[in-house]
Design an enzyme around this catalytic site. Structure first.
Site, PDB file in Angstrom:
ATOM      1  CE1 TYR A   1      63.491  -7.793  22.762  1.00  0.00           C
ATOM      2  CE2 TYR A   1      65.176  -9.468  21.911  1.00  0.00           C
ATOM      3  CZ  TYR A   1      64.791  -7.993  22.003  1.00  0.00           C
ATOM      4  OH  TYR A   1      65.716  -7.220  21.685  1.00  0.00           O
TER       5      TYR A   1
ATOM      6  CE1 TYR B   1      68.651 -10.984  20.262  1.00  0.00           C
ATOM      7  CE2 TYR B   1      68.357  -9.595  22.123  1.00  0.00           C
ATOM      8  CZ  TYR B   1      68.365  -9.614  20.767  1.00  0.00           C
ATOM      9  OH  TYR B   1      67.989  -8.793  19.968  1.00  0.00           O
TER      10      TYR B   1
ATOM     11  NE  ARG C   1      72.473  -7.491  17.900  1.00  0.00           N
ATOM     12  CZ  ARG C   1      71.638  -6.482  18.004  1.00  0.00           C
ATOM     13  NH1 ARG C   1      70.293  -6.291  17.723  1.00  0.00           N
ATOM     14  NH2 ARG C   1      72.425  -5.308  17.860  1.00  0.00           N
TER      15      ARG C   1
ATOM     16  CG  HIS D   1      70.040  -4.580  21.685  1.00  0.00           C
ATOM     17  ND1 HIS D   1      70.654  -5.924  21.705  1.00  0.00           N
ATOM     18  CD2 HIS D   1      68.812  -4.645  21.045  1.00  0.00           C
ATOM     19  CE1 HIS D   1      69.581  -6.503  21.221  1.00  0.00           C
ATOM     20  NE2 HIS D   1      68.620  -6.124  20.719  1.00  0.00           N
TER      21      HIS D   1
ATOM     22  CG  HIS E   1      65.179  -2.793  19.724  1.00  0.00           C
ATOM     23  ND1 HIS E   1      65.495  -3.185  18.456  1.00  0.00           N
ATOM     24  CD2 HIS E   1      65.257  -4.175  20.320  1.00  0.00           C
ATOM     25  CE1 HIS E   1      66.050  -4.353  18.446  1.00  0.00           C
ATOM     26  NE2 HIS E   1      65.976  -5.206  19.477  1.00  0.00           N
TER      27      HIS E   1
HETATM   28 FE   LIG Z   1      66.694  -7.014  20.248  1.00  0.00          FE
END
Ligand SMILES: [Fe+2]
Length: 235
Positions: A103, A142, A152, A155, A157
Site C-alpha cells: 500500500y 501481503y 492476507r 483483497h 476494500h
Molecule cells: Fe488490506
C-alpha cells in the site's frame, strides 16, 4: 425525507471481538454499547463526493502517466436491497494494495516495491440499476503480523455511502481460488460460512473484456438472508 436505520449488527456481520483477529482484542468494546438515538442531521446527511466523481475515478490503471504493473482486472456488480431492488446513486470507494502487495501508506513496512503508476484508490456511483464497475490490477497478498507467518489473501476494500453518513458500510472482496482464504482470521470472523462465501467474488466471463482483462463479479446485498457481511456493525 429521512429513514430510520436499524442499530446494531446483522447476523452476517463479524462480531467486535474475534480473538484470532488479534487487533479486535484491544479495540473491541469491553462494556455494553449505549444506543444513542439518531438525530435529524445524521439521518439527512451529510453525503460526500457525489458531485465531484469523474468517470476516470473508477479506472485505477489510468491515474498516472504510465500503466501500473500487474494483472489488469475488471470488478463489477450490483448493489441491491434484500428483495433484489437496485440501490442507485450510491458512492462506492475502493482501496487496495498494488500487484506486489504494498500500500501507499506510511504504516506499510512490507518490503515490496511501490508502483509509481498505482495509487490503489478509486470510486464510482452506482447507476439506476445499482451497477458499478472498476478497472484495476489484481492486488498481491501481503504479510500482516497477526500471528506467525500471517498473510492476507488478495483483497479489495469497499466502502459504500448511501443516503446519509449513517449508511456507510465497509467490507472486503476476495478472489476465488485463493489458498489463503481459509487461513484468514478477518474473513473467518464472519460467523457463517455461507456469508463468508458472499465476500468472494466470482470469475465472470460476461464482465471479462476480450483481449484486455479478466472480469470478476461482486454483488453487494445490504440486508436480508443474502446480506453481504460488513465490518462496521452499524447500518
Ligand atoms: Fe488490506
Amino acid at each position: 425525507m429521512t429513514t430510520e436505520y436499524p442499530l446494531g449488527a446483522l447476523a452476517a456481520d463479524p462480531p467486535y471481538l474475534h480473538p484470532d483477529y488479534v487487533a479486535t482484542r484491544t479495540r473491541s468494546p469491553q462494556k455494553p454499547l449505549i444506543v444513542i438515538p439518531h438525530t435529524l442531521s445524521e439521518l439527512s446527511g451529510p453525503v460526500y463526493g457525489h458531485e465531484s466523481v469523474r468517470p476516470s475515478d473508477s479506472d485505477l490503471t489510468r491515474q498516472h502517466t504510465g500503466e501500473p504493473l500487474g494483472e489488469r482486472i475488471i470488478v463489477g456488480g450490483r448493489v441491491t436491497d434484500e428483495d433484489g431492488r437496485p440501490i442507485p446513486n450510491t458512492l462506492i470507494e475502493i482501496w487496495q494494495a498494488n500487484a506486489a502487495g504494498r500500500y501507499i501508506h506510511a504504516g506499510d513496512r512490507h518490503p515490496a516495491p511501490l508502483d509509481p503508476n498505482f495509487t490503489g484508490a478509486g470510486r464510482c456511483v452506482t447507476d439506476a440499476d445499482g451497477r458499478y464497475r472498476f478497472v484495476t490490477v489484481k492486488p498481491g497478498a501481503y504479510p500482516w503480523k497477526n500471528h506467525a507467518n500471517a498473510w492476507r489473501p488478495a483483497h479489495i476494500h469497499f466502502s459504500l455511502f448511501g443516503a446519509s453518513f449513517l449508511t456507510r458500510l465497509v467490507t472486503q472482496m476476495y478472489f476465488p481460488g485463493d489458498p489463503l482464504i481459509p487461513l484468514d482470521p478477518i474473513l473467518n470472523a464472519v460467523p457463517d460460512m455461507a456469508a463468508r462465501q458472499r465476500l468472494v467474488a466470482a470469475f465472470d466471463l460476461a464482465t471479462t473484456d476480450p483481449e484486455w482483462a479478466l472480469g470478476y463479479r461482486f454483488d453487494i446485498v445490504l440486508r436480508g438472508r443474502a446480506a453481504t457481511p460488513f465490518e462496521e456493525p452499524w447500518r
